[in-house]
Design a protein around this motif. Structure first.
Motif, PDB file in Angstrom:
ATOM      1  N   GLN A  24       6.046   4.898 113.816  1.00 27.24           N
ATOM      2  CA  GLN A  24       7.691   3.926 113.578  1.00 27.24           C
ATOM      3  C   GLN A  24       7.750   3.242 114.275  1.00 27.24           C
ATOM      4  N   VAL A  25       7.053   2.601 115.051  1.00 26.74           N
ATOM      5  CA  VAL A  25       7.867   1.568 116.000  1.00 26.74           C
ATOM      6  C   VAL A  25       7.478   0.285 115.237  1.00 26.74           C
ATOM      7  N   GLY A  26       8.336  -0.446 115.185  1.00 23.49           N
ATOM      8  CA  GLY A  26       8.714  -1.803 114.540  1.00 23.49           C
ATOM      9  C   GLY A  26       9.540  -1.953 113.319  1.00 23.49           C
ATOM     10  N   GLN A  27       9.725  -0.111 112.478  1.00 22.35           N
ATOM     11  CA  GLN A  27       9.379  -0.197 111.700  1.00 22.35           C
ATOM     12  C   GLN A  27      11.807   0.700 111.561  1.00 22.35           C
ATOM     13  N   ARG A  28      12.233   0.199 110.704  1.00 27.38           N
ATOM     14  CA  ARG A  28      13.885   0.354 110.858  1.00 27.38           C
ATOM     15  C   ARG A  28      14.107   0.903 109.081  1.00 27.38           C
ATOM     16  N   TYR A  29      14.896   2.806 109.111  1.00 22.51           N
ATOM     17  CA  TYR A  29      14.990   3.395 108.117  1.00 22.51           C
ATOM     18  C   TYR A  29      16.236   3.278 107.793  1.00 22.51           C
ATOM     19  N   ASP A  30      16.365   2.960 106.506  1.00 28.64           N
ATOM     20  CA  ASP A  30      17.959   3.508 105.686  1.00 28.64           C
ATOM     21  C   ASP A  30      18.231   4.119 105.132  1.00 28.64           C
ATOM     22  N   THR A  31      18.925   4.979 105.880  1.00 30.30           N
ATOM     23  CA  THR A  31      18.492   6.434 104.680  1.00 30.30           C
ATOM     24  C   THR A  31      19.845   7.353 104.151  1.00 30.30           C
ATOM     25  N   ASP A  32      20.220   7.461 103.087  1.00 33.04           N
ATOM     26  CA  ASP A  32      21.617   8.067 102.199  1.00 33.04           C
ATOM     27  C   ASP A  32      20.683   9.061 101.515  1.00 33.04           C
ATOM     28  N   SER A  33      21.685  10.055 102.039  1.00 35.31           N
ATOM     29  CA  SER A  33      21.220  11.269 101.132  1.00 35.31           C
ATOM     30  C   SER A  33      22.705  12.236 100.512  1.00 35.31           C
ATOM     31  N   VAL A  34      22.223  12.700  99.688  1.00 40.31           N
ATOM     32  CA  VAL A  34      23.213  13.593  99.404  1.00 40.31           C
ATOM     33  C   VAL A  34      22.909  14.873  98.212  1.00 40.31           C
ATOM     34  N   GLY A  35      22.953  16.500  98.858  1.00 37.52           N
ATOM     35  CA  GLY A  35      22.570  17.420  98.609  1.00 37.52           C
ATOM     36  C   GLY A  35      22.865  18.750  98.597  1.00 37.52           C
ATOM     37  N   ILE A  36      22.912  19.910  98.452  1.00 36.39           N
ATOM     38  CA  ILE A  36      23.283  21.268  98.431  1.00 36.39           C
ATOM     39  C   ILE A  36      21.837  22.036  99.885  1.00 36.39           C
ATOM     40  N   GLU A  37      23.187  22.581 100.945  1.00 36.23           N
ATOM     41  CA  GLU A  37      22.326  23.387 101.541  1.00 36.23           C
ATOM     42  C   GLU A  37      22.444  24.685 101.301  1.00 36.23           C
ATOM     43  N   ILE A  38      21.354  25.662 101.190  1.00 39.00           N
ATOM     44  CA  ILE A  38      21.898  27.241 101.479  1.00 39.00           C
ATOM     45  C   ILE A  38      21.274  28.020 102.368  1.00 39.00           C
ATOM     46  N   GLU A  39      22.015  29.063 103.095  1.00 42.25           N
ATOM     47  CA  GLU A  39      21.451  29.249 104.477  1.00 42.25           C
ATOM     48  C   GLU A  39      21.448  30.749 103.825  1.00 42.25           C
ATOM     49  N   VAL A  40      20.032  31.600 103.644  1.00 43.51           N
ATOM     50  CA  VAL A  40      20.440  32.928 103.116  1.00 43.51           C
ATOM     51  C   VAL A  40      19.888  33.747 104.884  1.00 43.51           C
ATOM     52  N   PRO A  41      20.702  35.039 105.465  1.00 42.03           N
ATOM     53  CA  PRO A  41      19.892  35.230 107.074  1.00 42.03           C
ATOM     54  C   PRO A  41      19.550  36.729 106.154  1.00 42.03           C
ATOM     55  N   LEU A  42      17.940  36.812 106.940  1.00 37.10           N
ATOM     56  CA  LEU A  42      17.099  37.844 107.273  1.00 37.10           C
ATOM     57  C   LEU A  42      17.112  38.499 108.063  1.00 37.10           C
TER      58      LEU A  42
END
Length: 448
Positions: free
Chosen positions: A301-319
């Motif tokens: 990805q040399v020379g590539q620029r990314y502008d990223t916006d993210s919204v979400g839900i994260e679920i963590e389940v201990p095992l």
């Protein structure tokens, strides 16, 4: 009045005058308590401990509030890329700069551990405030104990000094009488023997007085060597003849005592700590939002620029965590049982102390009445002894002993009144109802 009685009285007056300081240097109980609030190391430590404990609430609440973080990285990269193709292996050298930056916002939606941590912090903060109030009330009792110990030591010192001065004068008179043939050698030897005993008692009284003053100085700060304390009034105000019954005091202690209340909050904190460890088996849900900018973040990805916006839900389940959650839960359960037993022990000890102070209040009243009668009886005995001396039935030594017994009765009466005030204040302290008005009432028992 015989000359010996005059001598002992003058000795007492002289000893009393030596203990009187300049009025400006006099320290009454109220001032001593106020100075202790500024100087006593134990109280200052308790206040700082309370201030630190109050932050537990904010720390626990932070686990439930949004968390916003920013991350930035910039790097100089020197990379060699090897690739196998149909024409053989090719090599490419890349020399580039990469950077990334981004904000991340998370908000717990369901997190049993975080909620238990919040409730634990609230309980610890409440316990800190209650411990501070307990220490403040305890300081009043400690100041009164040290204050009355100094007064009692002064009473003992005054009595010993007066007796020593009187014996010295009596020794001189006995020597003159023996020299002139009017006295007996037995009387002279008796006076000399008593003088040696009194000398030892004076030394002991000096040591006790200095020790008592040092204890008071630890609480209130440095005292001038000439500083005196306001003595107990001859007719101190009654602190409460119609006191409630013992069962009522117990009810107040269980409901209002700040130490018990603090222990209950610590028990609640231990219970929430157990819930926090058990929550290690439960899933957690978080809402997250992020905004990230990256430039040349990888070789492809040399020379590539990314502008990223993210919204979400994260679920963590201990095992599986290697048994850590189970071990931590069992440890927290044992800690909870310990806190419960400590609360029971504190409650039992407090109720025992409360009953002891309650009975001390009642017994001190009876002791005060008994010692008042003893003072009156000692005074009557002294007068009778003086009349018997005039009739030749008694000796000057008998008058000396009678006078000494009268002073001892007065000293013991003062001790009983000190004990009564201390027991009355301690009773209200254990019951959790001690306030500034009670401190003022005790202060009013001492003369300015």
């Amino acid at each position: 009045m015989s000359r010996l009685s005059h001598a002992l009285s003058r000795g007492l007056l002289l000893a009393l005058s030596c203990s009187v300081a300049v009025p400006a240097l006099a320290l009454d109980f109220r001032e001593a308590y106020e100075r202790a609030l500024r100087h006593d190391p134990s109280w200052l430590a308790a206040r700082s401990e309370s201030a630190a404990g109050r932050h537990e609430h904010a720390l626990g609440r932070a686990a439930l509030l949004p968390n916003l973080s920013y991350r930035y990285s910039r790097a100089r990269n020197d990379s060699e890329v090897r690739q196998s193709t149909a024409f053989g292996e090719t090599t490419q050298d890349l020399d580039y700069t990469s950077h990334s930056s981004g904000f991340t916002l998370t908000q717990p939606l369901f997190d049993a551990a975080a909620y238990a941590q919040y409730r634990e912090g609230a309980a610890l903060a409440e316990a800190a405030d209650l411990s501070r109030e307990r220490a403040r009330q305890a300081l009043a009792v400690r100041v009164l104990q040290a204050y009355t110990d100094v007064l009692y030591a002064q009473d003992e010192m005054t009595l010993a000094e007066a007796h020593r001065l009187a014996l010295r004068e009596e020794a001189r008179r006995s020597q003159r009488f023996v020299a002139s043939g009017e006295g007996t050698l037995t009387d002279q030897l008796e006076v000399e023997a008593q003088s040696q005993v009194i000398e030892a008692q004076v030394i002991e009284a000096e040591d006790r007085l200095q020790a008592a003053r040092n204890e008071l100085q630890t609480l209130v700060g440095r005292l001038p060597s000439t500083a005196s304390l306001a003595p107990l009034q001859s007719t101190s105000p009654t602190m409460g003849e119609g006191a409630p019954a013992l069962d009522r005091w117990r009810e107040w202690a269980l409901a209002r005592n700040p130490e018990l209340a603090a222990e209950r909050q610590r028990l609640e904190a231990a219970r929430q700590r157990l819930n926090q460890q058990r929550a290690g088996h439960l899933p957690s849900v978080r809402l997250f939002a992020s905004s990230r900018v990256s430039d040349s973040s990888a070789e492809n990805q040399v020379g590539q620029r990314y502008d990223t916006d993210s919204v979400g839900i994260e679920i963590e389940v201990p095992l599986y965590a290697g048994g850590r959650v189970l071990a931590a839960s069992r440890r927290a359960d044992d800690t909870l049982a310990q806190a419960r037993h400590e609360l029971d022990a504190t409650t039992a000890e407090l109720l025992n102390d409360l009953e002891r102070q309650y009975r001390m209040v009642l017994s001190s009243r009876r002791r005060i009445r008994a010692y008042r009668n003893a003072v009156a009886a000692a005074g009557a005995r002294l007068e009778a002894t003086r009349r018997s001396i005039l009739g030749g039935e008694r000796t000057n030594l008998d008058a000396l002993n009678a006078e000494h017994q009268r002073f001892e009765a007065k000293r013991d009466l003062a001790r009983a009144r000190y004990d009564y005030l201390l027991a009355w204040l301690s009773l209200r302290w254990h019951a959790g109802v001690l306030d500034d008005g009670d401190i003022e009432r005790v202060a009013g028992a001492f003369a300015d």
